[in-house]
Design a protein around this motif. Sequence first.
Motif, PDB file in Angstrom:
ATOM      1  N   ARG A 192       0.714  -1.855   2.560  1.00  0.00           N
ATOM      2  CA  ARG A 192       0.653  -3.298   2.321  1.00  0.00           C
ATOM      3  C   ARG A 192      -0.016  -4.030   3.498  1.00  0.00           C
ATOM      4  NH1 ARG A 192       3.968  -7.158  -0.330  1.00  0.00           N
ATOM      5  NH2 ARG A 192       5.368  -5.751  -1.375  1.00  0.00           N
ATOM      6  N   GLY A 193       0.340  -3.611   4.699  1.00  0.00           N
ATOM      7  CA  GLY A 193      -0.216  -4.230   5.903  1.00  0.00           C
ATOM      8  C   GLY A 193      -1.712  -3.984   6.016  1.00  0.00           C
ATOM      9  N   THR A 226       2.805 -12.613   8.316  1.00  0.00           N
ATOM     10  CA  THR A 226       2.870 -11.161   8.461  1.00  0.00           C
ATOM     11  C   THR A 226       4.324 -10.798   8.727  1.00  0.00           C
ATOM     12  OG1 THR A 226       0.620 -11.025   9.323  1.00  0.00           O
ATOM     13  CG2 THR A 226       2.102  -9.212   9.889  1.00  0.00           C
ATOM     14  N   ASP A 277       4.672  -5.447   6.589  1.00  0.00           N
ATOM     15  CA  ASP A 277       3.260  -5.165   6.867  1.00  0.00           C
ATOM     16  C   ASP A 277       3.131  -4.202   8.046  1.00  0.00           C
ATOM     17  OD1 ASP A 277       2.084  -7.101   4.947  1.00  0.00           O
ATOM     18  OD2 ASP A 277       3.162  -8.547   6.201  1.00  0.00           O
ATOM     19  N   LYS A 317      -3.446  -6.247   3.605  1.00  0.00           N
ATOM     20  CA  LYS A 317      -3.453  -7.643   4.086  1.00  0.00           C
ATOM     21  C   LYS A 317      -4.543  -7.840   5.141  1.00  0.00           C
ATOM     22  CE  LYS A 317      -0.248 -11.032   6.155  1.00  0.00           C
ATOM     23  NZ  LYS A 317      -0.337 -12.160   5.253  1.00  0.00           N
TER      24      LYS A 317
END
Length: 429
Positions: A234-235, A186, A211, A238
């Motif tokens: 994006r985080g 991360t 992220d 994820k």
Amino acid sequence: MASKVFPLIEKEKIRQVTGLEMIPSENYVSSDVLKALGSILTNKYSEGFPGRRYYGGNEVIDEIENYAVDLAKKLFNVPVALVQSYSGSPANMAVTMAVCSPGDTVMGLALSSGGHLTHGANLSFSSIFYKAVNYNVGKDWKIDFEELEALALKHKPKLIWAGTTAYPYKLDYKKFRKIADKVGATLVADIAHIAGLIVGGVHESPAPFADIITTTTHKTLRGPRGAMVMVTERGLKKDPEIKSKIERAIIPGLQGGPHNHQTAAIAVSLEEALQPSFKKYAAQVAKNAAVLAKELDTTSEVHLVLMPLTSYGYGMGYQAQYALEEAGITVNKNTIPGEPASPFYPSGIRLGTPALTTRGMKEKDMIKIAGWIKRALEEIRGLDLPQEQDLRKDFLKETKKKLHTNKNLKIIRAEIKTFAEKFPVPGIN
Ligand SMILES: Cc1ncc(COP(=O)(O)O)c(C=O)c1O
């Protein structure tokens, strides 16, 4: 009974107005930020988050916190923002708790290379409860991405910090992203120092690459002391649960009731940062730092200058900080990459332009200030740190006394006072 505190605040006001505040993590907040910070909002307990509070009577507090969150999302172009962390270090701890289990590996820039304590330094929670691996800057004083990649491949960190405290260059988030992807880490961008520069378009935003983003609100962003944690698109992809994990780390993990007066003051400062005038401010901060750096024979791409003092003697950080303070210039001693003396008795100083720029100072003023700095530093020549470790403490005590009575520094102090008083400090004059 009148409190003894108020005369002391008046004394501190005089220091802030008559001197030059050049610690790069400091700034002057607006009168409106001060008004919110000193408001009755401090009276209220609000454990929990908007719409989910443990205590009653939080309708207005919910409105304030939601407003701060919306402003943060707009300003940094992110889908999630949390504004309750008391300051930068607890915000970073919350993120580490949300991403890692105790014992997991975290990687960050070494303190001696300009990283922050919370990114894996000795004695910090980040190396006490987690396995910390540090990457460094190279001989050119820039982050050594080859080393970073090799360490990441070897240690497989859960979390990689991309953030700095004493680093005069811009960060290349794309490079961090590539390495994080290679090991499934991360990527957390800690933009505490450069948040204002990002808002102002002077520095690239980490939002497309990281992220998670953490920041303090009181440095270049020019808000009250405080912090924010943000999650990027994006985080969220994820880890769709990351928002609630961070919330849980903040409360009950680390904190109780949020500081509502602080949240309100953050909202006011974010409103200010959304104004077109803030972009001008941020651009001027960087222009001023570039000129200051050039005058001091070094370079800066951001808001701070890391000045090596090796040409003045051995281990001169303390001596320089003392001399400049006597002259009315507040800076902090700092290690320089490849520190030739000692992390405890460093060989450099760190200077910044955010606070001076808030007072309206421009490039021509930086040239004057660099002149005063160089004149003041002439007074430390010959005051080299003793090689013998047991003599150092007493030597520095004596040096401080000596510099306190130095006539040349007093002359500079008077010149700086006359100069500084021409530039208003928000909230004071
Ligand atoms: C990059 C970075 N992160 C976090 C922090 C910690 O912030 P605070 O001092 O508010 O705990 C700092 C403070 O200097 C910092 O420079």
